[in-house]
Design a protein around this motif. Structure first.
Motif, PDB file in Angstrom:
ATOM      1  N   CYS A   1       0.739  -1.404  -0.001  1.00 23.33           N
ATOM      2  CA  CYS A   1      -0.206  -0.091  -0.173  1.00 23.33           C
ATOM      3  C   CYS A   1       0.935   1.202  -0.124  1.00 23.33           C
ATOM      4  CB  CYS A   1      -0.752  -0.006   1.301  1.00 23.33           C
ATOM      5  SG  CYS A   1      -2.362  -1.139   1.116  1.00 23.33           S
TER       6      CYS A   1
ATOM      7  N   LEU B   1       2.589   2.372   2.390  1.00 25.80           N
ATOM      8  CA  LEU B   1       2.737   2.773   3.876  1.00 25.80           C
ATOM      9  C   LEU B   1       3.849   2.078   4.757  1.00 25.80           C
ATOM     10  CD1 LEU B   1      -1.217   2.197   4.490  1.00 25.80           C
ATOM     11  CD2 LEU B   1      -0.199   4.351   3.679  1.00 25.80           C
TER      12      LEU B   1
ATOM     13  N   LYS C   1      -5.485   0.618  12.377  1.00 23.11           N
ATOM     14  CA  LYS C   1      -6.641   0.527  11.439  1.00 23.11           C
ATOM     15  C   LYS C   1      -7.060  -0.759  10.947  1.00 23.11           C
ATOM     16  CE  LYS C   1      -4.967   5.065   9.305  1.00 23.11           C
ATOM     17  NZ  LYS C   1      -4.498   5.516   8.274  1.00 23.11           N
TER      18      LYS C   1
ATOM     19  N   GLU D   1      -9.600  -0.011   5.871  1.00 23.97           N
ATOM     20  CA  GLU D   1      -8.791   1.298   5.772  1.00 23.97           C
ATOM     21  C   GLU D   1      -7.499   1.332   5.318  1.00 23.97           C
ATOM     22  OE1 GLU D   1     -10.269   3.705   9.564  1.00 23.97           O
ATOM     23  OE2 GLU D   1      -9.867   1.560  10.151  1.00 23.97           O
ATOM     24  N   VAL D   2      -6.675   0.280   5.676  1.00 26.00           N
ATOM     25  CA  VAL D   2      -5.210   0.134   5.099  1.00 26.00           C
ATOM     26  C   VAL D   2      -5.085   0.122   3.706  1.00 26.00           C
ATOM     27  CG1 VAL D   2      -3.158  -0.998   5.339  1.00 26.00           C
ATOM     28  CG2 VAL D   2      -4.235  -0.418   7.268  1.00 26.00           C
TER      29      VAL D   2
ATOM     30  N   GLU E   1      -5.971   3.179   1.556  1.00 22.96           N
ATOM     31  CA  GLU E   1      -5.181   4.488   1.512  1.00 22.96           C
ATOM     32  C   GLU E   1      -3.965   3.961   0.942  1.00 22.96           C
ATOM     33  OE1 GLU E   1      -3.744   4.841   5.455  1.00 22.96           O
ATOM     34  OE2 GLU E   1      -5.990   5.604   6.211  1.00 22.96           O
TER      35      GLU E   1
ATOM     36  N   SER F   1      -1.440   3.691  -2.105  1.00 24.53           N
ATOM     37  CA  SER F   1      -0.888   4.726  -3.363  1.00 24.53           C
ATOM     38  C   SER F   1      -1.432   4.214  -4.921  1.00 24.53           C
ATOM     39  CB  SER F   1       0.572   4.972  -3.260  1.00 24.53           C
ATOM     40  OG  SER F   1       1.380   3.721  -3.126  1.00 24.53           O
TER      41      SER F   1
ATOM     42  N   ALA G   1      -5.794  -0.359  -3.957  1.00 19.24           N
ATOM     43  CA  ALA G   1      -6.678   0.186  -3.358  1.00 19.24           C
ATOM     44  C   ALA G   1      -8.239  -0.407  -3.361  1.00 19.24           C
ATOM     45  CB  ALA G   1      -6.960   1.824  -3.452  1.00 19.24           C
TER      46      ALA G   1
END
Length: 569
Positions: A389, A391, A397, A401-402, A405, A407, A412
């Motif tokens: 993701c 991150l 979370k 939710e993860v 988010e 990119s 997503a």
């Protein structure tokens, strides 16, 4: 010994060992034969038993890691290891230990421990410095544990014990290292610690390999180590240049690729061979027609035999399904051929690696979502999802939710799958996503086929996420001993040979992989191509499609630049 593909490497090694053993019938020393993978070691053991007869009982055939582990199990207490050291093979176990060590040190948690461990693995394999190398070694030692790389490091440490070294140098009189082009610097150090320092080893040793077939640089392999061994120990270099396996056209193709690699050894330099062989290049409008042609080509060969112009006079033309391999850079590229073979009632077997079973980010994410649903508290899965993701951490979370988010918009979209409570619904839901990646459809089909086979093999109460994740792991590995036409990724085909080889998806972006951008990356991909073409002994068929189907329509693709190195015959 530098031995190109098909030059009788195993035969030569076996005859060398036989000569040594027969000439020393009254000497109790043993021969240690080391190889890179379990499969290669097993095959070498079988060949030695067949060729050496009773003498094979004096040959210990193991992988390098197996040898290191046997040292530690026998004498590890001499360097502070427990009688039964814990072996950490799963990333989540290693992450847990690393996190615990960092916490004990009074520091904040690492943002991405899995990435840290990957960097540590590569640094230790290559023998280079990296942050936290010594700390990780201390963490393992305190826990009485080893991971794969620590097996090598601690075995080297153990061989620093004079008594242990003297013992093993008394046991082994000769060491043979097969597939030496795949050695890492840390493995080289272990071998040197056993045989003795240069320039005069205590144990006789032979390295056998071909630098052109070094395709695991991502794991730290260094093809220059064979030359380093020659410099360090001043041994005799023997080049096996006569290819006894492949036909003339296949050998010539290998020469062309060797020149592009600036290789210092060429194959088949000693004359004209009775079998001319054949090389064909076929282009199709789309992947479906490509797969159908390949399946029909295989059906014809199984029915009629190899083309007469490809084999030597008097050579049998008949082939069995296991004599034929279809190779691709990524496993997903083999799916169409598998389905086309199935439609013709032709049995096939698949084998891949975990890394190339699926290649699109969305599909890798889907596999991780399945793993997460089976064990949400496994730190390695959470970290990998976070990395996909873009991150630094999963955080408190929930999964949706993860993923939301991420990119990467394709990743997503996986957030929509969080609502499904069983595996079947999740797989069906994935099929309704609109992923814009040319590899997605093939990857999705790969996962769907795994689900279909899971349904066939598992009763309803056991169709859990955890059991399906284990089934996926088995599908990722495959079984190279299964009967049928072999559908293999190129990395899985290394060390094997077939009368006929078809390489599919020969497009730029697929072979070479589109992620290969640096000169070193392209060279590694070219070595992969060399491995692929050199698996064939009589017939080589290269195919590509001029377009690929994506979720948003048909996209044109261009041929692999590697195809320009080979002339059809």
């Amino acid at each position: 010994m530098v031995a190109a593909a098909g030059c009788g490497k195993t035969e030569t090694v076996a005859r060398r060992i036989e000569r040594v053993l027969v000439g020393s019938a009254d000497d109790p020393f043993r021969v240690l034969a080391l190889s890179y993978t379990v499969r290669a070691a097993d095959e070498m053991r079988d060949r030695f038993q067949l060729m050496l007869g009773d003498h094979s009982r004096r040959v210990d055939t193991e992988t390098i890691h197996e040898f290191a582990w046997s040292l530690l199990r026998q004498y590890g207490t001499r360097i502070g290891l427990p009688v039964e050291p814990e072996v950490l093979t799963r990333d989540e176990d290693r992450v847990e230990l690393l996190d615990r060590w960092v916490t004990m040190s009074g520091r904040p948690p690492l943002e991405n421990p899995r990435a840290v461990l990957s960097a540590l693995d590569l640094a230790r394999a290559r023998g280079t410095d990296a942050p936290m190398v010594e700390e990780w070694r201390s963490a393992l030692a305190r826990a009485g544990a080893v991971d794969y790389q620590a097996m090598l490091d601690r075995a080297v440490e153990l061989l620093g014990d004079e008594w242990v070294t003297r013992h093993f140098r008394g046991v082994y009189g000769h060491v043979v290292v097969d597939e030496a082009q795949n050695l890492t610097p840390s493995q080289y150090t272990l071998i040197a610690s056993l045989i003795g320092p240069p320039p005069d080893p205590v144990i006789h040793v032979a390295l056998v390999g071909d630098q052109r077939q070094s395709i695991v640089g991502f794991a730290g392999a260094d093809p220059t180590l064979m030359n380093r061994f020659h410099r360090d120990y001043g041994g005799e270099r023997v080049d096996l240049r006569t290819n006894y396996r492949s036909a003339t056209s296949i050998i010539n193709a290998g020469r062309s690729v060797s020149k592009a690699l600036h290789a210092d050894a060429t194959s088949g330099e000693t004359g004209v061979f009775a079998a001319q062989g054949s090389i064909e290049l076929e282009v199709f409008p789309n992947e479906s027609e490509e797969a159908d042609f390949v399946a029909e080509w295989i059906a014809r060969v199984l029915r009629e035999g190899l083309p007469r112009n490809a084999i030597a006079p008097g050579e049998p033309a008949e082939v069995q399904p296991e004599d034929i391999a279809v190779l691709a850079r990524a496993a997903a590229s083999l799916l169409g051929v598998r389905d086309a073979l199935r439609a013709r009632a032709i049995v096939s077997a698949t084998s891949s690696t975990e890394g190339d079973w699926v290649v699109s980010a969305a599909a890798k994410g889907l596999v991780e979502v399945i793993a997460y649903r089976s064990a949400p508290d496994h730190r390695s899965t959470r970290r990998h999802i976070a990395a996909l993701c873009g991150l630094t951490a999963f955080g408190p979370k929930d999964l949706a939710e993860v993923l939301g988010e991420a990119s990467d918009p394709d990743v997503a979209q996986l957030a929509e799958l969080d609502k499904y409570q069983d595996v079947g619904s999740l797989v069906d839901g994935a099929a309704r996503l609109t992923i814009d990646d040319p590899d997605w459809l093939g990857d999705l089909r790969q996962i769907e086929v795994a689900w279909e086979s899971f349904l066939d093999q598992t009763d309803a109460p056991n169709r859990t996420f955890g059991n399906f994740r284990q089934h996926v792991a088995r599908c990722q590995r495959g079984d190279p001993n299964d009967p049928g036409v072999q559908l293999l990724t190129i990395h899985k085909a290394q060390g094997r040979q077939f009368k006929a080889v078809i390489i599919v998806a020969c497009n730029d972006g697929q072979l070479p992989d589109f992620r290969a951008v640096s000169a070193d990356d392209i060279a590694a991909e070219l070595r992969t191509f060399y491995v692929a073409i050199s698996r064939a002994s009589r017939c080589l068929l290269l195919t590509r499609s001029a377009s690929r189907i994506t979720r948003f329509g048909v996209r044109a693709v261009v041929p692999s630049p590697f195809l320009g190195l080979i002339e059809p015959s």
